[in-house]
Design an enzyme around this catalytic site. Structure first.
Site, PDB file in Angstrom:
ATOM      1  N   CYS A  89      36.393 -25.301 -17.725  1.00  0.00           N
ATOM      2  CA  CYS A  89      35.334 -26.312 -17.715  1.00  0.00           C
ATOM      3  C   CYS A  89      34.192 -26.105 -17.001  1.00  0.00           C
ATOM      4  O   CYS A  89      33.024 -26.286 -17.153  1.00  0.00           O
ATOM      5  CB  CYS A  89      35.747 -27.637 -17.549  1.00  0.00           C
ATOM      6  N   GLU A 146      36.108 -36.189 -17.242  1.00  0.00           N
ATOM      7  CA  GLU A 146      35.892 -34.952 -16.864  1.00  0.00           C
ATOM      8  C   GLU A 146      35.493 -34.298 -18.184  1.00  0.00           C
ATOM      9  O   GLU A 146      36.407 -33.801 -18.859  1.00  0.00           O
ATOM     10  CB  GLU A 146      37.030 -34.281 -16.251  1.00  0.00           C
TER      11      GLU A 146
HETATM   12  P1  NAP Z   1      39.657 -32.251 -26.432  1.00  0.00           P
HETATM   13  O1  NAP Z   1      40.019 -31.744 -27.907  1.00  0.00           O
HETATM   14  O2  NAP Z   1      38.654 -33.115 -26.217  1.00  0.00           O
HETATM   15  O3  NAP Z   1      41.165 -32.876 -26.147  1.00  0.00           O
HETATM   16  C1  NAP Z   1      41.324 -33.544 -24.844  1.00  0.00           C
HETATM   17  C2  NAP Z   1      42.483 -34.325 -24.760  1.00  0.00           C
HETATM   18  O4  NAP Z   1      42.045 -35.528 -25.491  1.00  0.00           O
HETATM   19  C3  NAP Z   1      43.936 -33.626 -25.428  1.00  0.00           C
HETATM   20  O5  NAP Z   1      44.980 -33.946 -24.700  1.00  0.00           O
HETATM   21  C4  NAP Z   1      43.779 -34.457 -26.737  1.00  0.00           C
HETATM   22  O6  NAP Z   1      45.189 -34.322 -27.451  1.00  0.00           O
HETATM   23  C5  NAP Z   1      43.441 -35.669 -26.178  1.00  0.00           C
HETATM   24  N1  NAP Z   1      42.902 -36.399 -27.546  1.00  0.00           N
HETATM   25  C6  NAP Z   1      41.957 -36.245 -28.461  1.00  0.00           C
HETATM   26  N2  NAP Z   1      41.960 -37.192 -29.393  1.00  0.00           N
HETATM   27  C7  NAP Z   1      42.591 -38.134 -28.810  1.00  0.00           C
HETATM   28  C8  NAP Z   1      42.939 -39.576 -29.349  1.00  0.00           C
HETATM   29  N3  NAP Z   1      42.368 -40.024 -30.163  1.00  0.00           N
HETATM   30  N4  NAP Z   1      43.771 -40.386 -28.320  1.00  0.00           N
HETATM   31  C9  NAP Z   1      44.277 -39.793 -27.314  1.00  0.00           C
HETATM   32  N5  NAP Z   1      43.978 -38.565 -26.849  1.00  0.00           N
HETATM   33  C10 NAP Z   1      43.273 -37.711 -27.770  1.00  0.00           C
HETATM   34  O7  NAP Z   1      39.783 -31.093 -25.340  1.00  0.00           O
HETATM   35  P2  NAP Z   1      40.482 -29.684 -25.466  1.00  0.00           P
HETATM   36  O8  NAP Z   1      40.201 -28.999 -26.554  1.00  0.00           O
HETATM   37  O9  NAP Z   1      41.923 -30.059 -24.986  1.00  0.00           O
HETATM   38  O10 NAP Z   1      39.707 -29.110 -24.082  1.00  0.00           O
HETATM   39  C11 NAP Z   1      38.713 -28.339 -24.028  1.00  0.00           C
HETATM   40  C12 NAP Z   1      37.566 -29.044 -23.341  1.00  0.00           C
HETATM   41  O11 NAP Z   1      37.845 -29.662 -22.515  1.00  0.00           O
HETATM   42  C13 NAP Z   1      36.221 -28.123 -23.429  1.00  0.00           C
HETATM   43  O12 NAP Z   1      34.842 -28.796 -24.166  1.00  0.00           O
HETATM   44  C14 NAP Z   1      36.167 -28.229 -21.879  1.00  0.00           C
HETATM   45  O13 NAP Z   1      34.929 -28.063 -21.460  1.00  0.00           O
HETATM   46  C15 NAP Z   1      36.712 -29.567 -21.414  1.00  0.00           C
HETATM   47  N6  NAP Z   1      37.306 -29.439 -20.185  1.00  0.00           N
HETATM   48  C16 NAP Z   1      36.817 -30.030 -19.109  1.00  0.00           C
HETATM   49  C17 NAP Z   1      37.373 -29.979 -17.903  1.00  0.00           C
HETATM   50  C18 NAP Z   1      36.600 -30.745 -16.631  1.00  0.00           C
HETATM   51  O14 NAP Z   1      37.696 -30.888 -15.577  1.00  0.00           O
HETATM   52  N7  NAP Z   1      35.631 -31.390 -16.811  1.00  0.00           N
HETATM   53  C19 NAP Z   1      38.387 -29.267 -17.727  1.00  0.00           C
HETATM   54  C20 NAP Z   1      39.078 -28.570 -18.732  1.00  0.00           C
HETATM   55  C21 NAP Z   1      38.495 -28.745 -19.985  1.00  0.00           C
HETATM   56  P3  NAP Z   1      45.307 -33.348 -28.514  1.00  0.00           P
HETATM   57  O15 NAP Z   1      45.431 -31.867 -28.203  1.00  0.00           O
HETATM   58  O16 NAP Z   1      46.842 -33.929 -28.871  1.00  0.00           O
HETATM   59  O17 NAP Z   1      44.442 -33.476 -29.598  1.00  0.00           O
END
Ligand code: NAP
Length: 674
Positions: free
Chosen positions: A294, A255
């Site tokens: 999102c 997602e």
């Molecule tokens: P993100 O930076 O992509 O991180 C998402 C998750 O991935 C976090 O738990 C992060 O952990 C983890 N992660 C990052 N690198 C990783 C790795 N190498 N190995 C394992 N896990 C890893 O996103 P975010 O900043 O938290 O959220 C914002 C984004 O999410 C926005 O772009 C938004 O549009 C999207 N979003 C989408 C939805 C949907 O349902 N489609 C819902 C909410 C948000 P860490 O925080 O520890 O780095």
């Protein structure tokens, strides 16, 4: 300073040197630290051997019951979560989406599990397929839980909802989970997780928590595991490219972010209710959770003739948003999650500015907070792009904050093309009162969006909002949105199960599915089964009734009594002219009534009510002079309350030549005791 612990292989693990810091969105001060080097191999073993085995030993209804109790438990302690919520920058109203929204999602999965899933451990997917002429070889799709672990990687913006909307379907399926919340708001997720553990409701190993990095966890997953990821497209791409996951065909649900659009219908004028509705929804979607949703609206697509009117009305409304400390009751929009994120949003705004003009940047708006400079506040910004067909960035760059771009279209076909240029989104909305507009948008834009939300004066009083994913409906979208699909009722549960096509004889299929099928053994009941309490009814118990002859008088009596004098029952010549009938025939409803008269046991007893019938089919006409008899067989049983359960009966009607003339499924509620 909160010391956040992970929960791994049955132990709470304190932060070590690898721990990361978390900061208040409002004061910028450090508030928590968490993260440790975890034994991921032990976590997987613990999940599979303890959690998975214990969950799979339960029925779907047992698991649904656990989810309901868990939701009730969390509901009772939710104020503790609301106390932490402002630290993330979120207002109480934002928190409601996260905290109450998450708990509500668990409640829905609990009730879906009880209503839409069987009481056993094997889920039936669709109807029996007849694979042979004589019906001795049949097929049935079933689904059973995967034997691995579900790894849930969540985004920072909804730490509670994000965790619960994934846990609900996975636990219902019978799969243990390892939850990895985003670090920025992990203190709120950890608090909710701790409550789940405090509740003592879930079996040991059913859930584990990773605060901080996942280490080598993904490199250890296999074909029975699932990764369900929510976050940015960039992270999703990096994680789903893991060679181990690709090689093992490990399920990966993504997602991601998406450039969601809203379209104002060409039928709308400034004096219609839809115009105000459009402005209200667009402003709400931009400012709720400071735009860190999102599903938030990023692109506002309006008829060329209304570009000015919509821009003016939206700017006026955005300018009235009260920004400030999310803990204040008067605040409508809080802060972004942190300064790094705000820098990222501002960098994205600069990219938008390369092809769109900023028509509102919140200049002059006050920030109502004690130390506004210490919080990651971001004023709303509205851009305008006059050439959305040629532009690139406005369709690709996600500024994950209170930022959107307004753009004109010439006709509805072009509006759909512009909406689709986002390359796949979670949701597109259409505000129109014209069904033709709604229909053409669904046809032209449907393939590009996971959800299409249509709103107008008729539904606006009850509509749940462009940005609200509902547990009953799928949440996800194609392409840029990740290609995933979560929730959607039982559809979301299926991610954690394997669909299996089972083929065999009726006896085999009946034993596997706890459901009687024609051709499976029939059991003679000691008394009429309507006299048996729920637990004494056995699947396959059958009675065959006496025979009743049907006369012309019966048909005419029924016709006069009910008023159903359709020609096929009354006029032999007209009936003969009809390709379906040899002449006058008995009413189908007369057959049903006679069937009930034949199989019913009239005395008061455990059968409480007839609640419906399913799948009624008339196979062969019944003419005056024909006779009727009925086979009634207990087909399937499901507990409904503490007092009674549902028993479904196969009812088959035969004529004097033992040819099947009708069949249906009868639903009754049967008491557990007399
Ligand atoms: P993100 O930076 O992509 O991180 C998402 C998750 O991935 C976090 O738990 C992060 O952990 C983890 N992660 C990052 N690198 C990783 C790795 N190498 N190995 C394992 N896990 C890893 O996103 P975010 O900043 O938290 O959220 C914002 C984004 O999410 C926005 O772009 C938004 O549009 C999207 N979003 C989408 C939805 C949907 O349902 N489609 C819902 C909410 C948000 P860490 O925080 O520890 O780095």
């Amino acid at each position: 300073m909160l010391e956040l612990q992970s929960y791994a292989a049955g132990q709470w693990i304190a932060p070590d040197n690898s721990a990361r810091l978390m900061y208040s969105a409002v004061t910028g001060l450090p508030i928590a630290r968490g993260g440790a080097d975890l034994d991921t191999a032990a976590m997987i073993t613990h999940a599979v051997q303890n959690g998975g085995a214990a969950l799979r030993a339960l029925t779907f209804h047992d698991r649904a019951g656990l989810l309901k109790s868990l939701a009730q438990y969390l509901d009772g302690r939710k104020e503790e979560l609301y106390a932490l919520n402002p630290l993330t920058g979120a207002t109480r109203a934002d928190g409601r989406i996260d905290i109450d929204g998450g708990i509500g999602t668990l409640f829905v999965f609990a009730s879906k599990g009880r209503r839409d899933m069987p009481e056993g451990q094997i889920y039936l997917d669709g109807e029996v397929e007849r694979l042979s002429r004589r019906g001795t070889f049949l097929g049935q799709h079933v689904a059973v839980p995967l034997h691995g672990v579900a790894v849930h990687i969540n985004a920072y913006n909804f730490p509670v909802w994000g965790m619960l909307e994934k846990l609900g379907p996975a636990i219902l399926a019978g799969m243990p989970c390892i939850v990895k919340p985003a670090t920025a708001t992990a203190y709120l997720a950890e608090s909710a997780f701790r409550m789940i553990m405090d509740s003592g409701l879930l079996p040991e190993g059913a859930v584990q928590l990773i605060v901080g990095g996942t280490g080598d966890l993904l490199d250890r997953l296999g074909p029975q595991d699932v990764v369900s990821f929510t976050g940015s497209a960039a992270t999703a791409f990096a994680l789903r490219s893991n060679p181990r996951l690709i090689r093992q065909s490990t399920r990966f649900i993504a997602e991601q972010d998406s450039l969601n659009a809203t379209v104002l219908g060409p039928d709308v004028t400034p004096d219609t209710p839809e115009f105000d509705l459009f402005i209200k929804e667009a402003a709400q979607e931009m400012t709720t959770k400071a735009g860190q949703k999102c599903t938030a609206i990023r692109r506002i697509i309006v008829p060329m003739a209304l570009l000015e009117a919509v821009s003016d009305a939206l700017v006026a409304r955005l300018a009235r948003t009260r920004i400030g400390d999310p803990a204040l009751e008067t605040t409508r929009m809080g802060a972004l999650v942190g300064f790094d994120h705000r820098a990222d949003v501002q960098a994205r705004m600069a990219e938008l500015a390369s092809e769109a003009t900023c028509i509102f940047d919140g200049r002059g708006m006050a920030i109502e907070a004690e130390t506004p400079d210490h919080g990651a506040f971001q004023k709303p910004a509205l851009y305008r792009c006059l050439d959305p067909v040629l532009a690139q960035n406005i369709h690709m760059v996600e500024a994950f904050g209170p930022v959107a771009t307004i753009m004109p279209y010439s006709d509805i076909k072009q509006a759909a093309e512009i909406a689709n240029r986002g390359g796949g989104s979670l949701v597109a909305s259409v505000i129109t009162h014209d069904p033709a507009v709604a229909r053409s948008m669904v046809q032209a834009s449907g393939p590009w969006h996971g959800r299409i939300y249509i709103n107008d004066r008729d539904s606006m009083g009850e509509a749940t909002g462009h940005g609200s994913p509902l547990p009953h409906m799928i949440h996800g979208g194609p392409g840029r949105a990740g290609g995933g699909e979560e929730m959607g009722g039982i559809r979301g549960v299926m991610h954690y199960m394997q669909r299996v096509a089972v083929q065999g004889s009726p006896r085999m299929l009946a034993a596997i599915t706890d459901q009687w099928l024609p051709g499976a053994p029939e059991i003679t009941a000691p008394v009429h089964p309507f006299q048996l309490v729920f637990d004494d009814i056995r699947i396959g118990q059958t009675i065959k009734t006496a025979t009743r002859r049907i006369s012309v008088e019966d048909i005419e009596h029924f016709a006069r009594f009910t008023g159903d004098t359709f020609y096929a029952h009354m006029d032999d010549v007209a009936a003969k002219a009809n390709p379906f009938f040899p002449g006058r025939v008995a009413h189908g409803y007369l057959l049903l009534s006679f069937a009930a008269g034949l199989f019913v046991q009239p005395d008061p007893g455990p059968v409480l009510a007839n609640t419906g019938l399913n799948g009624l089919r008339f196979h062969k006409p019944v003419c005056p002079g024909d006779s009727l008899w009925v086979r009634l067989t207990a087909k399937r049983k499901t507990r409904r309350t503490t007092e009674y359960g549902e028993v479904r009966w196969n009812v088959t009607l035969f004529n004097q030549d033992d040819e099947q003339v009708a069949e249906y499924e009868l639903l009754t509620m049967v008491a557990f005791s007399r």
